[in-house]
Design a protein around this motif. Structure first.
Motif, short mmCIF file in Angstrom:
data_model
loop_
_atom_site.label_atom_id
_atom_site.label_comp_id
_atom_site.label_asym_id
_atom_site.label_seq_id
_atom_site.Cartn_x
_atom_site.Cartn_y
_atom_site.Cartn_z
N HIS A 252 0.84 -1.19 0.00
CA HIS A 252 0.00 0.00 0.00
C HIS A 252 0.88 1.24 0.00
O HIS A 252 1.98 1.25 0.56
CB HIS A 252 -0.91 -0.01 1.23
N GLY A 253 0.40 2.33 -0.62
CA GLY A 253 1.19 3.53 -0.72
C GLY A 253 1.56 4.15 0.62
O GLY A 253 2.58 4.82 0.74
N PHE A 254 0.74 3.93 1.65
CA PHE A 254 1.01 4.51 2.97
C PHE A 254 1.15 3.42 4.03
O PHE A 254 2.10 3.44 4.82
CB PHE A 254 -0.10 5.48 3.35
N TYR A 255 0.21 2.47 4.06
CA TYR A 255 0.26 1.39 5.04
C TYR A 255 1.16 0.28 4.50
O TYR A 255 0.69 -0.79 4.11
CB TYR A 255 -1.15 0.90 5.37
N ARG A 256 2.45 0.55 4.50
CA ARG A 256 3.43 -0.35 3.89
C ARG A 256 3.79 -1.49 4.86
O ARG A 256 3.57 -1.38 6.07
CB ARG A 256 4.68 0.42 3.49
N VAL B 151 3.93 12.27 10.95
CA VAL B 151 2.86 13.06 11.57
C VAL B 151 3.27 13.59 12.94
O VAL B 151 2.43 14.16 13.64
CB VAL B 151 1.55 12.24 11.67
N LEU B 152 4.53 13.41 13.33
CA LEU B 152 5.03 13.97 14.58
C LEU B 152 6.06 15.06 14.26
O LEU B 152 6.99 14.84 13.47
CB LEU B 152 5.70 12.89 15.44
N GLY B 153 5.89 16.23 14.88
CA GLY B 153 6.85 17.30 14.71
C GLY B 153 8.00 17.17 15.69
O GLY B 153 7.97 16.35 16.62
N ARG B 154 9.00 17.99 15.49
CA ARG B 154 10.13 17.97 16.42
C ARG B 154 9.68 18.43 17.80
O ARG B 154 8.79 19.28 17.92
CB ARG B 154 11.25 18.87 15.89
N ALA C 254 -2.08 17.77 2.46
CA ALA C 254 -1.89 17.27 1.09
C ALA C 254 -1.66 15.76 1.05
O ALA C 254 -1.49 15.21 -0.03
CB ALA C 254 -0.70 17.99 0.44
N HIS C 255 -1.68 15.12 2.21
CA HIS C 255 -1.39 13.68 2.21
C HIS C 255 -2.50 12.90 1.51
O HIS C 255 -3.68 13.04 1.86
CB HIS C 255 -1.22 13.17 3.64
N PRO C 256 -2.17 12.06 0.53
CA PRO C 256 -3.21 11.42 -0.29
C PRO C 256 -4.01 10.34 0.43
O PRO C 256 -5.12 10.01 -0.01
CB PRO C 256 -2.42 10.82 -1.46
N THR C 257 -3.48 9.77 1.51
CA THR C 257 -4.23 8.75 2.25
C THR C 257 -4.93 9.34 3.46
O THR C 257 -6.14 9.16 3.65
CB THR C 257 -3.29 7.61 2.69
N LEU C 258 -4.19 10.03 4.32
CA LEU C 258 -4.78 10.59 5.54
C LEU C 258 -5.81 11.67 5.23
O LEU C 258 -6.75 11.88 6.00
CB LEU C 258 -3.68 11.14 6.44
#
Length: 335
Positions: free
Chosen positions: A67-71, A212-215, A237-241
């Motif tokens: 899958h493009g995201f859930y790899r 999805v976690l920032g510094r 812009a994330h195509p799955t989320l």
């Protein structure tokens, strides 16, 4: 979006074969996109559905090998979040097809949990054809429309049990939703610039767009190796989320944040997280910072990570994850 369902329904909602026995589920084509609230065909996991009883259903899903995201996790296992997304899509399909919930009635997910067998998640060179057996309890109606229910789900790959899942949702009339959400009821025109991401390899990702976690905040100080705090990072812009616009942070994004936090603490090798209990306490808004906190604990040969999310000083989400085994060094991104 309008989809003509007359032909698929005629083909796939009958519950028995010509012999009078339940027919096998088909994995030959995907379900119509609007039934599972997806716009991209590649994001649709469900394939078929059968009514087995008044509140009992069989649903087919196919999990791709890449899958493009859930790899794949560590190159060895299907991503457990494919099970969570399959259950989420099932809640939409069952609500619309079997309980006549209008497509414009929003739903609020309050719980989504999975408890999967690691060995059954193993990749085998083929897409995974998954059967979900769904029992709906606590089914309530208000004003003639579905108001809420809990789905208890059994998952299997052929004759091999995968595990179980559970999801509770509430359904709202559009007018009630708008009154509840107030100024947040509309999709915003723009979002704040996302914070800089943590290094992708630390959270099992290969590219920054999937992080999805920032510094960590500058005032948090040095993080203990067993705990951490990060700002939630929203990439619209994330195509799955963000397969389609929404007026709040999606639940699947919060689950991904919990998974990435757990990977950060349980790594550096690829961490398989087959057990996950999620509770969603309130909507997470786009216009205020959201902090993700996590802590790793060990005991009696088990490893667990507790993750919470806070916004405006209130607990909005919490998750408990079990880490499978002892991660082996992977030499880089695990997915």
């Amino acid at each position: 979006m309008s989809v003509d369902l007359s032909e698929p329904l005629a083909l796939t909602t009958r519950t028995t074969s010509l012999t009078g026995r339940p027919r096998p589920l088909s994995f030959e084509q995907t379900a119509p996109r609007d039934l599972v609230h997806r716009r991209a065909i590649g994001e649709v996991l469900l394939t078929d559905w059968i009514r087995l009883g008044a509140n009992r259903f069989a649903i087919g899903a196919q999990w791709p090998r890449g899958h493009g995201f859930y790899r794949p996790v560590g190159g060895r296992w299907h991503d457990p979040l494919l099970a969570a997304e399959s259950i989420r899509q099932t809640s939409s399909l069952v609500s619309h097809l079997f309980y006549d919930l209008p497509r414009d009635h929003p739903t609020l997910m309050t719980e989504l949990s999975i408890d999967l067998r690691a060995d059954a998640l193993a990749l085998d060179g083929h897409p995974a054809d998954v059967e979900l057996t769904v029992d709906c309890t606590g089914v309530t109606f208000r004003g003639g429309h579905l108001a809420g229910m809990t789905m208890d789900v059994g998952l299997a790959r052929g004759q091999v049990p995968l595990g179980r899942g559970r999801m509770t949702l509430n359904c709202l009339r559009p007018a009630v939703y708008r009154r509840l959400r107030g100024a947040h009821a509309e999709v915003p025109d723009s979002l704040p610039e996302p914070s800089a991401p943590v290094p992708p390899h630390e959270v099992g990702r290969a590219v920054e767009a999937d992080v999805v976690l920032g510094r960590p905040p500058a005032d948090h100080g040095t993080q203990d190796a067993r705990e951490g705090v990060w700002p939630l990072r929203v990439n619209w812009a994330h195509p799955t989320l963000f397969d389609h616009p929404t007026d709040h942070v999606p639940g699947m994004l919060l689950m991904e944040a919990a998974r990435q936090a757990a990977q950060r603490l349980a790594g550096p090798g690829a961490a398989l997280l087959p057990v996950m209990t999620n509770h969603f306490h309130s909507y997470v808004e786009f216009d205020a910072p959201c902090l993700v906190r996590a802590r790793l604990s060990d005991g009696d040969g088990t490893r667990a990570v507790r993750v919470t999310a806070e916004q405006d000083g209130a607990l909005v989400y919490e998750c408990l994850l079990a880490v499978h085994g002892t991660p082996a060094p992977s030499g880089g991104a695990s997915r």
